[in-house]
Design an enzyme around this catalytic site. Structure first.
Site: not given
Ligand SMILES: *Cc1c(COP(=O)(O)O)cnc(C)c1O
Length: 428
Positions: A143, A238, A266
């Site tokens: 994601y 990511d 985060k």
């Molecule tokens: C949570 C998450 C996102 C998205 O971040 P948001 O602040 O919710 O937009 C993108 N990549 C990873 C790996 C994530 O865990």
């Protein structure tokens, strides 16, 4: 026990789609009504009905030192009096950028944004602008936020809700996103061979956390790195979830893999809405106004968000033992859970790295989205509710990772393991 939560959820459903502002909060895959929170401190959440929970979500990662961490709260209070936004540069933004560059390997420059979604979306634009290519390879069940390009075979809420193709994402955009199973290097090599000089980037969660927690198999990330180098492809790591969680330098540091563009979210905001993307100077200087790859934000580098993140990151930098202790606690929890599941005679898999952990009720190893989907998610559903009733707040989907926070005590872990034992007895 949940009277006020139930009433609020009904009220919410009338004015907020699905009653929540982000889908994973809705308990869709585990059933029942989401619990509405009132306040939190350290490792504990307190709901509107006065129930207390040990929190294993920790706001999906940011609360690595626990909720309402005193120095962060104080810093926010102080900075709020100076103004909550300037729309002009501040010294604090320079300090934050310097701190991040100091903590994370392989980056010279960083641009702050307001969410992980924005970070990944901007990183992809930068990769496309830099390489002059259009296509991107992503992994099934990973994601990267909710930007159009990433909503193909996505993990987290998209997987939890079982949405195959997202209405509103055009075919043209979806066609530029090629997706392959996680941990399958030959499949990536084949895609690269089939699309010569067309792939701008491979984007990956270096440790997958949005289909449960799935570790990269030995050689997988190294193989991707080599493939990118040989084909002029940028590797976007990511680290929205793993950044500042697995180590102060994230998965890059822990696993010794070098990314070309790194995305954050985060933890970086200390609980405020923050994201960032970063990389080598030569790449980052393509970002506007230094370069032509346009990217902007009215509230980007917001002072309240910056001081919250700065205070949290600085603590993590100055106390590396936090990471050792987090891992010890998580390992201890995993050991206790193994006991509980073993005693109940159920088949299970626990994947763990650092302070990330997940449980799948399956007899085979969980290495990709297909294996994660094949687990007994009905048993997970019952386990989730049995734990909730006993005061343990787990992610409401087997496709999500449990996060352990530093405020968690020995007693909390024992309490959790006992709750797991009692839960397994109750639901068998
Ligand atoms: C949570 C998450 C996102 C998205 O971040 P948001 O602040 O919710 O937009 C993108 N990549 C990873 C790996 C994530 O865990």
């Amino acid at each position: 026990m949940y009277t006020k939560s139930n009433a609020l959820f009904e009220q919410a459903g009338k004015v907020i789609p699905g009653g929540v502002n982000s889908p994973v909060r809705a308990f869709k895959s585990v059933g029942g009504t989401p619990v509405f929170m009132q306040h939190a401190k350290g490792a504990y959440l307190y709901d509107v009905d006065g129930n207390r929970y040990i929190d294993y979500i920790n706001s999906w990662g940011p609360m690595i030192l626990g909720h309402a961490y005193e120095p962060v709260v104080k810093a926010i209070q102080e900075y709020a009096t100076y103004s909550t936004s300037f729309g002009a540069p501040t010294e604090l933004e320079v300090k934050v950028a310097e701190l991040i560059v100091d903590m994370v390997p392989n980056i010279d420059m960083v641009r702050m944004v307001n969410s992980g979604t924005e970070a990944c979306m901007s990183a992809l634009r930068l990769a496309r602008g830099y390489t002059g290519r259009n296509k991107v390879i992503k992994f099934e069940g990973n994601y990267h936020g909710h930007a159009d390009s990433f909503l193909v075979s996505a993990g987290s809420g998209v997987a939890t809700l079982g949405i195959q193709s997202v209405p509103g994402v055009t075919t043209a955009v979806a066609e530029d996103t090629l997706s392959v199973p996680y941990n399958n290097l030959p499949a990536v090599e084949q895609l690269v061979a089939e699309n010569p000089d067309q792939i701008a980037a491979i984007i990956i969660e270096p440790v997958a956390g949005n289909m449960g927690c799935i570790l990269p198999q030995p050689g997988f990330l190294e193989g991707l790195r080599a493939l990118c180098d040989a084909n002029g492809i940028l590797l976007i790591m990511d680290e929205v979830m793993t950044g500042f969680r697995l180590a102060k330098g994230g998965a890059q540091e822990l696993l010794g893999i070098k990314g070309d563009i790194i995305t954050f979210g985060k933890i970086i905001g200390g609980g405020m809405p923050v994201g960032a993307f970063a990389g080598r100077r030569e790449i980052m200087e393509h970002v506007a106004p230094a370069g032509k790859v346009y990217q902007a934000g009215t509230l980007s580098g917001n002072p309240i968000a910056m001081i919250a993140g700065y205070t949290l990151l600085k603590t993590l930098q100055e106390h590396p033992s936090i990471y050792t202790q987090l891992e010890e606690k998580t390992t201890q929890l995993a050991t206790g859970l193994r006991e509980a599941f073993g005693a109940a005679g159920v088949v299970y898999q626990i994947n763990q790295i650092g302070s990330m952990l997940s449980v799948h009720f399956a007899e085979y190893p969980i290495v990709d989205f297909t294996s994660a989907s094949g687990a007994n998610n009905e048993l997970f559903r019952r386990f989730f509710h049995a734990m909730l009733e006993r005061g343990v707040y787990l992610p409401p989907s087997a496709f999500e990772t449990w996060f352990i926070c530093h405020a968690l005590t020995q007693e909390d872990i024992e309490f959790t393991v006992n709750a797991a034992k009692a839960s397994m007895l109750a639901i068998k």
